[in-house]
Design an enzyme around this catalytic site. Sequence first.
Site, short mmCIF file in Angstrom:
data_model
loop_
_atom_site.label_atom_id
_atom_site.label_comp_id
_atom_site.label_asym_id
_atom_site.label_seq_id
_atom_site.Cartn_x
_atom_site.Cartn_y
_atom_site.Cartn_z
N ASP A 1 -16.09 -2.18 4.59
CA ASP A 1 -15.00 -1.27 4.23
C ASP A 1 -14.75 -1.23 2.72
O ASP A 1 -15.52 -1.79 1.93
CB ASP A 1 -13.72 -1.67 4.98
CG ASP A 1 -13.08 -2.93 4.43
OD1 ASP A 1 -13.82 -3.78 3.91
OD2 ASP A 1 -11.85 -3.06 4.50
N GLU B 1 -10.80 -10.79 13.98
CA GLU B 1 -9.82 -9.82 14.46
C GLU B 1 -10.59 -8.66 15.07
O GLU B 1 -11.69 -8.32 14.62
CB GLU B 1 -8.97 -9.31 13.31
CG GLU B 1 -8.09 -10.35 12.68
CD GLU B 1 -7.08 -9.71 11.73
OE1 GLU B 1 -5.94 -9.48 12.16
OE2 GLU B 1 -7.43 -9.44 10.57
N ASP C 1 -12.84 -2.70 0.51
CA ASP C 1 -12.81 -3.92 -0.29
C ASP C 1 -13.75 -5.00 0.21
O ASP C 1 -13.69 -6.15 -0.25
CB ASP C 1 -11.38 -4.45 -0.40
CG ASP C 1 -10.79 -4.79 0.95
OD1 ASP C 1 -11.20 -4.18 1.96
OD2 ASP C 1 -9.92 -5.68 1.02
N HIS D 1 -9.33 -0.31 3.74
CA HIS D 1 -10.05 0.75 4.44
C HIS D 1 -9.38 2.11 4.27
O HIS D 1 -9.87 3.10 4.79
CB HIS D 1 -10.13 0.39 5.92
CG HIS D 1 -8.78 0.18 6.53
ND1 HIS D 1 -8.03 -0.94 6.26
CD2 HIS D 1 -8.03 0.95 7.34
CE1 HIS D 1 -6.88 -0.85 6.90
NE2 HIS D 1 -6.85 0.28 7.56
N THR E 1 -1.56 -10.59 14.01
CA THR E 1 -2.49 -9.74 13.26
C THR E 1 -2.33 -9.97 11.76
O THR E 1 -1.21 -10.03 11.25
CB THR E 1 -2.18 -8.27 13.61
OG1 THR E 1 -2.51 -8.08 14.98
CG2 THR E 1 -2.99 -7.32 12.75
N ARG F 1 0.84 -1.21 0.00
CA ARG F 1 0.00 0.00 0.00
C ARG F 1 0.87 1.25 0.00
O ARG F 1 1.79 1.36 0.82
CB ARG F 1 -0.90 0.03 1.24
CG ARG F 1 -1.94 -1.03 1.17
CD ARG F 1 -2.89 -0.97 2.35
NE ARG F 1 -3.58 -2.24 2.41
CZ ARG F 1 -4.49 -2.57 3.30
NH1 ARG F 1 -4.84 -1.71 4.23
NH2 ARG F 1 -5.06 -3.75 3.28
N SER G 1 -10.11 -5.76 14.55
CA SER G 1 -10.15 -4.67 13.57
C SER G 1 -11.33 -4.82 12.61
O SER G 1 -11.19 -4.54 11.44
CB SER G 1 -8.84 -4.66 12.81
OG SER G 1 -8.60 -5.94 12.22
C1 VG1 Z 1 -4.94 -3.78 10.04
C2 VG1 Z 1 -5.65 -4.56 11.13
C3 VG1 Z 1 -5.51 -6.03 10.86
C4 VG1 Z 1 -6.07 -6.34 9.46
C5 VG1 Z 1 -5.36 -5.49 8.44
C6 VG1 Z 1 -5.91 -5.66 7.03
O1 VG1 Z 1 -3.58 -4.08 10.06
O2 VG1 Z 1 -5.13 -4.23 12.40
O3 VG1 Z 1 -6.18 -6.75 11.86
O4 VG1 Z 1 -5.90 -7.70 9.15
O5 VG1 Z 1 -5.48 -4.12 8.78
O6 VG1 Z 1 -7.25 -5.32 6.98
P1 VG1 Z 1 -2.50 -3.11 10.75
O7 VG1 Z 1 -1.17 -3.76 10.47
O8 VG1 Z 1 -2.68 -1.77 10.15
O9 VG1 Z 1 -2.84 -3.09 12.20
V1 VG1 Z 1 -7.88 -4.71 5.57
O10 VG1 Z 1 -9.49 -4.67 5.68
O11 VG1 Z 1 -7.14 -3.15 5.60
O12 VG1 Z 1 -7.26 -5.64 4.32
CO CO Z 2 -10.44 -4.43 3.89
#
Ligand code: VG1
Ligand code: CO
Length: 635
Positions: free
Chosen positions: A358, A445, A360, A194, A426, A100, A447
Amino acid sequence: MASCSYSLKPNNMLLPSFCSSFKSRPFLSNAIFSSSSSSLSLLSCSPRLPLIRTSHAHSLSIKASSSSSSTAIADPEGIKVNSVPTKPIEGQKTGTSGLRKKVKVFKQENYLANWIQALFNSLPPEDYKNGHLVLGGDGRYFNKEAAQIIIKIAAGNGVGKIMVGRDGIMSTPAVSAVIRKQKANGGFIMSASHNPGGPEYDWGIKFNYSSGQPAPESITDKIYGNTLSISEIKMADIPDVDLSSLGVTNFGNFSVEVVDPVSDYLELMENVFDFPLIRSLLSRSDFRFVFDAMHAVTGAYAKPIFVEKLGAKPDSILNGVPLEDFGHGHPDPNLTYARDLVAIMYGENGPDFGAASDGDGDRNMILGKGFFVTPSDSVAIIAANAQEAIPYFKSGPKGLARSMPTSGALDRVAEKLKLPFFEVPTGWKFFGNLMDARKLSVCGEESFGTGSDHIREKDGIWAVLAWLSIVAHRNKDKKPGEKLISVSDVVKAHWATYGRNFFSRYDYEECESEGANKMIGYLRDLVSKSKAGDKYGNYVLQFADDFAYTDPVDGSVASKQGVRFVFTDGSRIIFRLSGTGSAGATVRIYIEQFEPDVSKHEMDAQSALKPLIDLALSVSKLRDFTGREKPTVIT
Ligand code: VG1
Ligand code: CO
């Protein structure tokens, strides 16, 4: 079957072999038709029948390239492939979920192309040569250009077929479902999930394997290694493909099939859930439902699923059109960013059930009337009710799992149901092996990610359907006019049985990386000096560590996954840095405390957790290291 009409021009082959109705018509299946890709049309076949387009420009022999910057390389597939020289670009390491960066970064010359080529360089040829890949995305800005780049590089590397969602749209869970259903070798998802979208914001790319699961670190590490030594991109010299209408375009032995992004996914949902049961709830006049698609990918799914299949009212879908910039929104379904939905649900005479997803489509938020279900409670409640409310789980879940910072509410369900239980780092990629080994069914999760082994991604719409199933099941015998069991009733009854795990997460987004890294370094140092019995205010330390995980299936080890302080009463404070941001560092603090006493369950989480939150801030010296007084998001 409706008739098909064609307009044909010389020198091209039209082989409608996949169209079963054609197979029975020898004059069609044996004939060689001529056409031009721009004018060939196969109109008014059945509405679901794909359109076939055949390109003529590149189906002949391989010619030397006229371009000065690239050379043609011989390719047995019958399309011209250019070797485009390139140089390594720094910083292409994937994070928690894919690569990203800001759109501006991805738009630099060869930035995306390098990563895609590095990916092919990392896979064993048998995993993609003449193989079948899927391409989806969340509809964000830059997806359209990116899709064409990915298609050309896939063709250049000998992929046989790429199946793309119409307009490049297909949610993350749907890509996982399609990979599995179509037995594809893997797939790409064009999404920064997101994170906000638009020219000034974020873009991202994820790769999933043949089981539909996100590529494991062994692969993403290899890709990163290859981005540091890449010198050539294999780019097929084919024109851009029209992704706006369903159909197949052939280029020699390579083909692009544009598919409806919803149908395979919807079919799977109908197999997992009892749709008539959910329909019976959604069509009640005394039950009001609202779903906020946040102008993100689930806009494409909400109407066909909730409205057309399940009988929700058309106006129950908010922000239902996917937009390139998510309508200037931040497509993250939490109390801060889904504020319109929150205002409706907490407003006077709010609906009975609210949900959001979110960018996606893999995250979810569940709300009742004036009530928020924390994701950690949500997965526990789904697990506890799965067997009775969801046909897919009729023989009971095989096992349960959560990410380390997710609250222990799920652990209590696993204990009561005597199910195998796993705590992983995570990121959804850590659940896949357990599912493939048939050790795990329901996981989540904190999140806002919840899901099961029906696919290998978290699944926003699945979570909404799971909750609707639970509420529908509880109310199935309720006559019109009788008081319904609400979302908050379900949650409170769960707390009464299992106790309540108060949980909150504080995010400090886009801090200076230096200060954030120093803070984590400081905490690691503190952990190494700590010992059981140490006093932290009123809390007594049970242990402190930097979480490490050994995958029970393949033995791979993931270390440094979050610093945690676990106290003797089960309370925890956890610190980690986000791996999904595109600028600076985001600090996440997770705070949890277990409360068995029912009389205290109604407390507000922020008040209940105040002493622990204060402790987390003082232990970490967060203000000193980051200069931040307040979090940007609290969930
Ligand atoms: C975050 C969340 C994690 C999740 C990841 C991808 O990661 O904490 O639990 O799996 O986003 O979600 P991080 O490293 O920023 O804490 V998604 O919906 O952005 O693919
Ligand atoms: Co997502």
